[in-house]
Design an enzyme around this catalytic site. Structure first.
Site, PDB file in Angstrom:
ATOM      1  N   LYS A  17      11.534   1.205  -6.755  1.00 52.43           N
ATOM      2  CA  LYS A  17      11.814   1.957  -7.982  1.00 52.43           C
ATOM      3  C   LYS A  17      11.595   3.456  -7.809  1.00 52.43           C
ATOM      4  O   LYS A  17      12.376   4.257  -8.303  1.00 52.43           O
ATOM      5  CB  LYS A  17      11.003   1.296  -9.091  1.00 52.43           C
ATOM      6  CG  LYS A  17      10.164   2.101  -9.968  1.00 52.43           C
ATOM      7  CD  LYS A  17       9.387   1.211 -10.900  1.00 52.43           C
ATOM      8  CE  LYS A  17       7.990   0.951 -10.382  1.00 52.43           C
ATOM      9  NZ  LYS A  17       7.070   2.091 -10.469  1.00 52.43           N
ATOM     10  N   ARG A  62       4.057   0.799 -19.022  1.00 52.97           N
ATOM     11  CA  ARG A  62       3.572  -0.313 -18.207  1.00 52.97           C
ATOM     12  C   ARG A  62       2.964  -1.429 -19.039  1.00 52.97           C
ATOM     13  O   ARG A  62       2.565  -2.441 -18.489  1.00 52.97           O
ATOM     14  CB  ARG A  62       2.512   0.209 -17.247  1.00 52.97           C
ATOM     15  CG  ARG A  62       3.070   0.420 -15.830  1.00 52.97           C
ATOM     16  CD  ARG A  62       1.932   0.832 -15.000  1.00 52.97           C
ATOM     17  NE  ARG A  62       1.948   0.643 -13.610  1.00 52.97           N
ATOM     18  CZ  ARG A  62       2.354   1.529 -12.717  1.00 52.97           C
ATOM     19  NH1 ARG A  62       2.961   2.616 -13.097  1.00 52.97           N
ATOM     20  NH2 ARG A  62       2.186   1.309 -11.445  1.00 52.97           N
ATOM     21  N   ARG A  71       3.616   0.558   3.691  1.00 58.56           N
ATOM     22  CA  ARG A  71       3.961   1.918   3.247  1.00 58.56           C
ATOM     23  C   ARG A  71       2.994   2.958   3.810  1.00 58.56           C
ATOM     24  O   ARG A  71       1.781   2.773   3.810  1.00 58.56           O
ATOM     25  CB  ARG A  71       3.939   1.962   1.714  1.00 58.56           C
ATOM     26  CG  ARG A  71       4.322   3.320   1.160  1.00 58.56           C
ATOM     27  CD  ARG A  71       4.840   3.219  -0.225  1.00 58.56           C
ATOM     28  NE  ARG A  71       3.824   2.855  -1.203  1.00 58.56           N
ATOM     29  CZ  ARG A  71       4.082   2.683  -2.489  1.00 58.56           C
ATOM     30  NH1 ARG A  71       5.306   2.823  -2.947  1.00 58.56           N
ATOM     31  NH2 ARG A  71       3.110   2.364  -3.321  1.00 58.56           N
ATOM     32  N   ARG A 104      -2.003   4.921   1.206  1.00 59.86           N
ATOM     33  CA  ARG A 104      -2.623   5.153  -0.098  1.00 59.86           C
ATOM     34  C   ARG A 104      -3.748   4.152  -0.309  1.00 59.86           C
ATOM     35  O   ARG A 104      -3.603   2.981   0.034  1.00 59.86           O
ATOM     36  CB  ARG A 104      -1.576   4.945  -1.196  1.00 59.86           C
ATOM     37  CG  ARG A 104      -1.042   6.217  -1.787  1.00 59.86           C
ATOM     38  CD  ARG A 104       0.168   5.949  -2.633  1.00 59.86           C
ATOM     39  NE  ARG A 104      -0.069   5.000  -3.725  1.00 59.86           N
ATOM     40  CZ  ARG A 104       0.845   4.703  -4.649  1.00 59.86           C
ATOM     41  NH1 ARG A 104       2.037   5.275  -4.589  1.00 59.86           N
ATOM     42  NH2 ARG A 104       0.592   3.849  -5.599  1.00 59.86           N
ATOM     43  N   ARG A 107      -2.469  -5.208  -8.553  1.00 63.52           N
ATOM     44  CA  ARG A 107      -1.401  -4.482  -9.253  1.00 63.52           C
ATOM     45  C   ARG A 107      -0.260  -5.421  -9.641  1.00 63.52           C
ATOM     46  O   ARG A 107       0.325  -5.290 -10.717  1.00 63.52           O
ATOM     47  CB  ARG A 107      -0.893  -3.317  -8.388  1.00 63.52           C
ATOM     48  CG  ARG A 107      -1.896  -2.156  -8.347  1.00 63.52           C
ATOM     49  CD  ARG A 107      -1.729  -1.310  -7.106  1.00 63.52           C
ATOM     50  NE  ARG A 107      -0.545  -0.493  -7.142  1.00 63.52           N
ATOM     51  CZ  ARG A 107       0.048   0.011  -6.044  1.00 63.52           C
ATOM     52  NH1 ARG A 107      -0.446  -0.256  -4.853  1.00 63.52           N
ATOM     53  NH2 ARG A 107       1.104   0.772  -6.152  1.00 63.52           N
TER      54      ARG A 107
HETATM   55  P1  AMP Z   1       2.365   3.967  -9.160  1.00 62.24           P
HETATM   56  O1  AMP Z   1       2.484   5.121  -8.224  1.00 62.24           O
HETATM   57  O2  AMP Z   1       3.419   3.950 -10.235  1.00 62.24           O
HETATM   58  O3  AMP Z   1       2.246   2.645  -8.445  1.00 62.24           O
HETATM   59  O4  AMP Z   1       0.982   4.172  -9.959  1.00 62.24           O
HETATM   60  C1  AMP Z   1      -0.241   4.227  -9.272  1.00 62.24           C
HETATM   61  C2  AMP Z   1      -1.393   3.950 -10.227  1.00 62.24           C
HETATM   62  O5  AMP Z   1      -1.423   4.951 -11.258  1.00 62.24           O
HETATM   63  C3  AMP Z   1      -1.334   2.630 -10.982  1.00 62.24           C
HETATM   64  O6  AMP Z   1      -1.791   1.534 -10.215  1.00 62.24           O
HETATM   65  C4  AMP Z   1      -2.249   2.942 -12.167  1.00 62.24           C
HETATM   66  O7  AMP Z   1      -3.607   2.948 -11.768  1.00 62.24           O
HETATM   67  C5  AMP Z   1      -1.868   4.378 -12.490  1.00 62.24           C
HETATM   68  N1  AMP Z   1      -0.747   4.443 -13.452  1.00 62.24           N
HETATM   69  C6  AMP Z   1       0.522   4.872 -13.214  1.00 62.24           C
HETATM   70  N2  AMP Z   1       1.279   4.777 -14.312  1.00 62.24           N
HETATM   71  C7  AMP Z   1       0.472   4.263 -15.273  1.00 62.24           C
HETATM   72  C8  AMP Z   1       0.667   3.905 -16.638  1.00 62.24           C
HETATM   73  N3  AMP Z   1       1.861   4.037 -17.236  1.00 62.24           N
HETATM   74  N4  AMP Z   1      -0.397   3.423 -17.325  1.00 62.24           N
HETATM   75  C9  AMP Z   1      -1.609   3.295 -16.758  1.00 62.24           C
HETATM   76  N5  AMP Z   1      -1.861   3.579 -15.465  1.00 62.24           N
HETATM   77  C10 AMP Z   1      -0.833   4.067 -14.733  1.00 62.24           C
END
Ligand code: AMP
Length: 203
Positions: free
Chosen positions: A13, A85, A119, A153, A164
């Site tokens: 995505k 989310r 990754r 990461r 996750r």
């Molecule tokens: P991502 O890069 O989208 O996988 O996001 C990494 C981390 O950021 C997630 O595992 C959450 O801890 C936090 N995060 C990102 N977007 C959100 C959201 N909309 N609501 C809450 N936590 C978020």
């Protein structure tokens, strides 16, 4: 054009969000990136959740998102990657703006785990590689583009990835029912996934 891309970790995505937003000339808003770019005390608070693979509290996330989409570059639209989310975030977003299209990129959990655990990110320029799929770096641990060091990461380790994915199924999947989503098969080549999305946008 206000778009939302939803999909589990590793669905591609973020990659698609970059390509599509560039093509449509609208900002790509990744909430994960917004949180990773925070500094100081707020960053420390947020990292406790992010590093464990947990969602950060809704109130805080919604404030950060509100602030970002009120910036002038979002006037002609934006593409959201990583938000909403959960149902609460979706309902809050609905109060703020009208969303034109919501895409759902799906892949099986095993594939998500394989992709995410491979990754690697460049600590210097942010370029993303994948040692289990592609693009693989030409030299182990080194960025092809800038020679920077590649790192994994903290929340890309297997334990955090499983957490996750669990959260995705429990909290994010209900959001898919809230919207009338356009379903995209994420287990295809990057170019094919992009084509499938663009077809739905008539560009
Ligand atoms: P991502 O890069 O989208 O996988 O996001 C990494 C981390 O950021 C997630 O595992 C959450 O801890 C936090 N995060 C990102 N977007 C959100 C959201 N909309 N609501 C809450 N936590 C978020």
């Amino acid at each position: 054009m206000r778009l939302v891309l939803i999909g589990p970790q590793g669905s591609g995505k973020g990659t698609q969000a970059k390509i599509i937003s560039k093509k449509l000339k609208i900002p790509h808003i990744s909430t994960g990136d917004l949180l990773r770019n925070l500094r100081g005390e707020l960053k420390q608070k947020v990292d406790r959740y992010v590093n464990r693979g947990e969602l950060i509290p809704d109130e805080l996330m919604i404030e950060i998102l509100k602030d970002r989409i009120s910036k002038p570059d979002c006037k002609k639209g934006f593409l959201l990657d990583g938000f909403p989310r959960n149902l609460r975030q979706a309902k809050e977003l609905n109060k703020l703006v009208e969303i034109d299209k919501v895409f759902e990129i799906s892949i099986p959990d095993e594939e998500a785990i394989r992709r995410i655990s491979g990754r690697r990110n460049c600590e210097n320029c942010g370029e993303i590689y994948n040692i289990n799929t592609s693009p693989k770096p030409k030299q182990d641990g080194i960025c092809d583009k800038c020679g920077g060091r590649l790192y994994q990461r903290e929340d890309d380790n297997e334990k955090a990835v499983k957490k996750r994915l669990e959260i995705y199924h429990k909290e994010t999947e209900p959001v898919l029912k809230y919207y009338n989503t356009i379903k995209i098969n994420g287990k295809q080549d990057i170019e094919k996934v992009t084509d499938d999305i663009l077809k739905e946008l008539d560009v």
